[in-house]
Motif scaffolding. Structure first.
Motif, PDB file in Angstrom:
ATOM      1  N   ASN A  67      -5.671  80.564  91.940  1.00  0.00           N
ATOM      2  CA  ASN A  67      -6.043  79.576  91.418  1.00  0.00           C
ATOM      3  C   ASN A  67      -6.095  78.328  92.247  1.00  0.00           C
ATOM      4  O   ASN A  67      -6.142  77.385  91.707  1.00  0.00           O
ATOM      5  CB  ASN A  67      -5.431  79.454  90.116  1.00  0.00           C
ATOM      6  N   THR A  95      -5.718  72.778  93.270  1.00  0.00           N
ATOM      7  CA  THR A  95      -6.084  73.230  92.372  1.00  0.00           C
ATOM      8  C   THR A  95      -7.687  72.794  92.219  1.00  0.00           C
ATOM      9  O   THR A  95      -7.833  71.596  92.786  1.00  0.00           O
ATOM     10  CB  THR A  95      -5.550  72.955  90.866  1.00  0.00           C
ATOM     11  N   PRO A  96      -8.812  73.441  91.618  1.00  0.00           N
ATOM     12  CA  PRO A  96      -9.921  72.809  91.570  1.00  0.00           C
ATOM     13  C   PRO A  96      -9.878  71.511  90.908  1.00  0.00           C
ATOM     14  O   PRO A  96     -10.721  70.468  91.181  1.00  0.00           O
ATOM     15  CB  PRO A  96     -10.883  73.695  90.743  1.00  0.00           C
ATOM     16  N   ASP A  97      -9.118  71.405  89.946  1.00  0.00           N
ATOM     17  CA  ASP A  97      -9.093  69.918  89.122  1.00  0.00           C
ATOM     18  C   ASP A  97      -8.484  68.937  90.003  1.00  0.00           C
ATOM     19  O   ASP A  97      -8.921  67.913  90.015  1.00  0.00           O
ATOM     20  CB  ASP A  97      -8.279  70.199  87.862  1.00  0.00           C
ATOM     21  N   LYS A 139     -13.913  76.518  90.044  1.00  0.00           N
ATOM     22  CA  LYS A 139     -13.101  76.232  88.844  1.00  0.00           C
ATOM     23  C   LYS A 139     -13.923  77.144  87.623  1.00  0.00           C
ATOM     24  O   LYS A 139     -13.171  77.793  86.792  1.00  0.00           O
ATOM     25  CB  LYS A 139     -13.180  74.826  88.410  1.00  0.00           C
ATOM     26  N   SER A 140     -15.103  77.336  87.822  1.00  0.00           N
ATOM     27  CA  SER A 140     -16.005  78.103  86.670  1.00  0.00           C
ATOM     28  C   SER A 140     -15.594  79.328  86.704  1.00  0.00           C
ATOM     29  O   SER A 140     -15.528  80.333  85.876  1.00  0.00           O
ATOM     30  CB  SER A 140     -17.227  77.716  86.766  1.00  0.00           C
ATOM     31  N   GLU A 143     -12.152  80.052  84.900  1.00  0.00           N
ATOM     32  CA  GLU A 143     -12.306  79.916  83.421  1.00  0.00           C
ATOM     33  C   GLU A 143     -13.344  81.086  82.941  1.00  0.00           C
ATOM     34  O   GLU A 143     -13.198  81.189  81.468  1.00  0.00           O
ATOM     35  CB  GLU A 143     -12.944  78.658  83.256  1.00  0.00           C
TER      36      GLU A 143
END
Length: 144
Positions: A67, A95-97, A139-140, A143
């Protein structure tokens, strides 16, 4: 745990402060950073991986590990390779965020606009945009 986007930017600002705004030394240092960039697999240097909006050729790929986003990059010019190496140093392992929401303040702090010019500055912006787009796409996957 990896350093945060902010911590890495602060390290970069400190490294550049030693150069005291000397343009020749700064350019040399940026080129040196590019030489330390991990080599990119030749088969990844495709048109699909070229960052649009850069005057030089810049190849950029991204992938997920636990991740976290990791980047591989290369360029056909020494200065641009150094610039993309700064970005991979900041963003790889985040992280992507953290990448999507990153506020990059180091370019202003080190006075980057004084030594890279408008064309490279636009290209630098394109690299950042591409890295954030990769982070969004990855990120998608997390999720999903």
């Amino acid at each position: 745990m990896a350093d945060s986007v902010k911590d890495i930017q602060d390290q970069i600002i400190e490294e550049f402060s030693i150069l005291d705004g000397d343009m020749e030394m700064t350019n040399f240092y940026i080129m040196e950073l590019g030489q330390k960039l991990d080599p990119m697999d030749e088969e990844k240097k495709t048109d699909d991986n070229i960052v649009k909006g850069c005057q030089s050729k810049v190849w950029l790929t991204a992938w997920l590990e636990e991740n976290k986003v990791f980047f591989s990059a290369d360029s056909n010019t020494a200065i641009t390779k150094g610039l993309v190496s700064l970005l991979t140093r900041i963003f790889s392992g985040q992280t992507p965020d953290d990448i999507i929401n990153a506020d990059l303040y180091f370019p202003q702090e080190i006075g980057m606009d004084r030594f890279i010019g408008t064309q490279r500055s636009n290209g630098f912006g394109a690299m950042i945009k591409q890295m954030k787009l990769y982070a969004l796409a990855l990120k998608s996957k997390i999720e999903a």
